[in-house]
Design an enzyme around this catalytic site. Structure first.
Site, short mmCIF file in Angstrom:
data_model
loop_
_atom_site.label_atom_id
_atom_site.label_comp_id
_atom_site.label_asym_id
_atom_site.label_seq_id
_atom_site.Cartn_x
_atom_site.Cartn_y
_atom_site.Cartn_z
N PHE A 36 0.85 -1.19 0.00
CA PHE A 36 0.00 0.00 0.00
C PHE A 36 0.88 1.23 0.00
O PHE A 36 1.71 1.42 0.90
CB PHE A 36 -0.90 0.01 1.24
CG PHE A 36 -2.03 -0.98 1.15
CD1 PHE A 36 -1.80 -2.34 1.28
CD2 PHE A 36 -3.34 -0.54 0.92
CE1 PHE A 36 -2.84 -3.25 1.18
CE2 PHE A 36 -4.39 -1.45 0.82
CZ PHE A 36 -4.13 -2.80 0.95
N TYR A 87 3.52 8.05 0.79
CA TYR A 87 4.24 6.78 0.83
C TYR A 87 4.63 6.27 -0.55
O TYR A 87 5.38 5.33 -0.68
CB TYR A 87 3.44 5.73 1.60
CG TYR A 87 3.62 5.82 3.10
CD1 TYR A 87 3.08 6.86 3.83
CD2 TYR A 87 4.35 4.87 3.80
CE1 TYR A 87 3.26 6.96 5.20
CE2 TYR A 87 4.53 4.94 5.17
CZ TYR A 87 3.98 6.00 5.86
OH TYR A 87 4.17 6.10 7.21
N ASP A 89 4.53 -4.09 4.11
CA ASP A 89 4.57 -2.64 4.18
C ASP A 89 5.45 -2.10 3.05
O ASP A 89 6.39 -2.78 2.61
CB ASP A 89 5.18 -2.19 5.53
CG ASP A 89 4.18 -2.26 6.67
OD1 ASP A 89 4.56 -1.88 7.79
OD2 ASP A 89 3.04 -2.69 6.44
N VAL A 90 5.22 -0.84 2.68
CA VAL A 90 5.96 -0.29 1.55
C VAL A 90 7.25 0.41 1.96
O VAL A 90 8.19 0.51 1.15
CB VAL A 90 5.07 0.67 0.72
CG1 VAL A 90 4.83 1.97 1.49
CG2 VAL A 90 5.65 0.94 -0.64
N THR A 150 3.36 -6.59 23.22
CA THR A 150 2.45 -5.45 23.20
C THR A 150 1.11 -5.81 22.56
O THR A 150 0.62 -5.12 21.66
CB THR A 150 3.09 -4.28 22.43
OG1 THR A 150 3.46 -4.75 21.13
CG2 THR A 150 4.32 -3.77 23.15
N GLU A 173 -2.10 -4.63 13.55
CA GLU A 173 -1.12 -5.60 14.05
C GLU A 173 -1.66 -6.31 15.29
O GLU A 173 -1.44 -7.50 15.49
CB GLU A 173 0.20 -4.88 14.37
CG GLU A 173 1.31 -5.82 14.80
CD GLU A 173 2.63 -5.07 14.98
OE1 GLU A 173 3.35 -4.90 13.98
OE2 GLU A 173 2.93 -4.66 16.12
N ASP A 184 15.13 -4.05 11.36
CA ASP A 184 15.41 -2.62 11.35
C ASP A 184 16.86 -2.47 11.83
O ASP A 184 17.19 -2.92 12.92
CB ASP A 184 14.44 -1.91 12.29
CG ASP A 184 14.58 -0.39 12.22
OD1 ASP A 184 15.67 0.12 11.88
OD2 ASP A 184 13.58 0.29 12.50
#
Lengths: 334, 331
Positions: free
Chosen positions: A102, A107, A192-193, A226, A284, A307
């Site tokens: 997306f 983005y 994710d983009v 979380t 999520e 990351d």
């Protein structure tokens, strides 16, 4: 006893796939085509302690990580699989993989790097359809594509809030899975983009339903996951439950399973909306709730969602799919 | 004509009511699950899960538990029966078992079925299909509710090798005619065996093969594959993954259909060339599993040889041979 009955004959016709006919082996099958034995040089014993390892095709023994869950879902780390064998298996089946992404509002700037790196690393040698959902189709960059790979641009509406955009993805994916993807691809990978591919992401990930371990929580205890902790939300997970914390940035499976997941998540999001509550990590949280009660058949290690801000731990032999640096304030809600 | 196959793409992605906790010391009772009822599923799992090693009780470090094509190898200690049962039971699956009791082998049927009644797929619907040339000789065994036994008459061939190899054809034909309508999963087992420990839903998969107990711990070059290149079951010296036992294989009924068909074709090809593979249909089975890898492997716990001493890595013997005098029983 001759097989003359019509019913029986037509049964054979409907059930014999082309591949099975090719099973009438000629003696050279083992040498040339087909799947080569992977341990070409060394011996491998089923007993791990006597294993002499073979390093061909990426396969080696990992004793430092859990490789399989108690419901037989493999956890995919570098070294646990032989990509040659897997590639051959999937090429035999001639699968097409759909990659959904997306790119809403600003983005779109991430698309160029995303697509260029996907061309280098994602399902190389297999057929791929990139499905790009965007509100700015004219800003989708032209990227040179290899053979058997297509880009499909699909227009979707945008929204003032980024949380809303994030959560609407579930609705869009479930709709398009049913309408379109079921006819075009065998597997879907939903990502994710704002990411780039940095190393092989191939057919080793494909399964009925797969999720990815969140790089921030793969060593954490269940209580610190979380999850959504308010019982009022559909995404609620009590503190004594939960297997893993999965990342919302990459999940997938067969079109049917992705449809079921996205539909369930979307419905749960809508119920929450009606009750005036938004889950702590948006879709999520709902994804994690879903995976708790619909366990994935394969789990991707944090190699598949990393990351660099988290450093380079010993356990991570490859960083395949990386977050791209961005200025959150500048990019969101614009 | 469109045949009404049972929905074949059962996957384990169904409702899983439990969280998994490997360190739990008390994985006892499981509440029966209703899909909506989450309230009754709150459990006290004292130990949290961690991916790093040493913390998982569902882990075997002494044996290979995952193949390089990411197929699980089922050993005791690699799976949680509770979790798996809770996922599979609601699916109401029917499991088929084929076994051939030809000639003197009818004497094994009683013990096979009796032990299966206690230990094989408890709680599932089970259909036994016993193929025999002598239906009268099959004993009547008391069966649990939800389980049935059919006796299917077949021709007896003069040589035991022929009987053994014809199994592929017979199973294939039977699936086409009968079992595709009656079962979801089918296991093809040898009859001269007995169940000693539970054999449950952990064995279910698309295409399941079992590792031969005699060859799981030796180098590939010593596997008794068919080594003559004129045979359709030929596997060259440097190739092959495992040596699979001919006594146990199974999977989704559609996959077993295709597999038995492929094996039968290569057996016929060999016949036409006047050659018989070293271990009959087991050689052909190995050839086919080499080219089309199974999606799940069963450890030698699931196909043991009673004449062998039990090594430490085989914690449980679930299914094993019955001692017999081969000379007396064959032909």
């Amino acid at each position: 006893m001759a097989v003359t009955n019509n019913l029986r004959n037509s049964f054979f016709l409907t059930l014999i796939p082309v591949g099975a006919i090719g099973c009438a082996m000629d003696k050279n099958q083992g040498k040339t085509g087909g799947i080569k034995g992977y341990f070409t040089k060394h011996h491998v014993y089923v007993m791990g302690c006597l294993t002499l390892l073979c390093f061909s095709c990426g396969y080696f023994w990992r004793s430092d990580v859990l490789m399989m869950t108690p419901w037989f879902a493999p956890i995919v780390w570098e070294g646990t699989y032989n990509f040659e064998i897997l590639n051959e298996q999937f090429r035999q089946r001639n699968v097409t993989v759909g990659l959904t992404v997306f790119a809403i509002k600003k983005y779109v700037v991430f698309l160029k790097t995303f697509l260029e790196t996907a061309e280098m690393y994602f399902m190389v040698g297999h057929r791929v359809n990139y499905y790009i959902f965007t509100d700015r189709p004219e800003e989708v960059p032209q990227v040179a594509l290899k053979e058997g790979r297509n880009v499909v641009v699909l227009q979707v509406p945008n929204s003032p809030r980024w949380q809303e955009i994030s959560m609407r993805r579930m609705e869009v994916l479930s709709y398009f899975s049913q309408q379109r993807f079921i006819n075009e691809v065998s597997y879907l990978v939903c990502v994710d983009v704002d990411m780039k591919f940095n190393d092989q992401v191939g057919v080793e990930i494909l399964s009925d339903l797969f999720g990815t371990l969140h790089p921030g929580f793969y060593t954490a205890e269940r209580q610190s996951f979380t999850y959504e902790r308010r019982p009022a939300s559909q995404a609620y997970v009590p503190s004594d439950e939960g297997d893993f914390y999965y990342m919302g940035s990459i999940f997938g499976g067969t079109v049917m399973e992705v449809y079921k997941l996205t539909k369930k998540c979307h419905e749960a999001i809508m119920v929450d909306k009606a009750n005036g509550i938004e889950a702590i990590w948006q879709e999520e949280s709902h994804l994690n709730k879903y995976f708790l009660y619909h366990k994935p058949s394969k789990i991707l290690s944090p190699e598949y969602m990393w990351d660099d801000n988290l450093g380079r731990p010993e356990i991570l032999k490859k960083r395949r799919f990386l977050a791209v640096r961005k200025n959150h304030a500048a990019i969101r809600n614009k | 004509i469109r045949l009404n196959l049972l929905q074949e793409s059962y996957n384990i992605i169904q409702h899983w009511p439990l969280s998994y906790s490997p360190g739990s010391l008390n994985p006892a009772y499981v509440a029966s699950v209703s899909l909506r009822d989450l309230a009754g599923l709150r459990r006290k799992w004292p130990v949290s899960f961690c991916l790093l090693p040493f913390s998982s009780s569902f882990r075997r470090r002494d044996v290979l538990t995952l193949t390089p094509w990411l197929a699980p190898i089922v050993w005791e200690g690699t799976f949680n029966s509770e979790l798996l049962d809770s996922a599979y039971k609601p699916l109401n699956l029917t499991i088929g078992v084929t076994a051939f009791a030809v000639g003197k082998y009818t004497t094994f049927v009683g013990r096979f079925v009796e032990s299966a009644e206690k230990l094989f797929m408890k709680g599932c619907w089970v259909n036994y299909y016993i193929f025999t040339n002598n239906p009268q000789a099959i004993p009547r065994v008391q069966l649990q509710p939800g389980r049935s036994l059919s006796i299917i008459p077949i021709k007896k061939y003069s040589h035991w090798q022929e009987i053994s190899m014809r199994r592929m054809e017979v199973i294939n034909r039977h699936i086409a005619e009968v079992s595709h309508r009656e079962v979801n999963y089918l296991f093809c087992l040898d009859i001269d065996m007995v169940f000693h420990n539970p054999w449950g839903v952990e064995t279910l998969g698309e295409m399941v093969a079992a590792i031969h107990p005699g060859y799981y711990n030796i180098p590939r070059s010593q596997f008794p594959y068919e080594r003559r290149s004129s045979s359709a079951a030929f596997i060259p010296n440097s190739q092959g993954d495992f040596y699979y036992a001919g006594a146990v294989f199974g999977g989704l009924v559609k996959q077993v259909y295709e597999f038995t068909r492929a094996c039968h074709m290569t057996i016929l090809a060999d016949k036409a060339n006047g050659i018989m593979a070293a271990w009959q249909e087991e050689s052909h089975l190995n050839r086919h599993f080499f080219s089309h890898k199974p999606s799940k492997l069963l450890s030698p716990e699931y196909v043991w040889d009673d004449t062998k001493p039990q090594p430490p890595e085989v914690r449980l013997i679930r299914f094993s041979t019955v001692n017999k005098d081969y000379k007396e029983i064959r032909d």
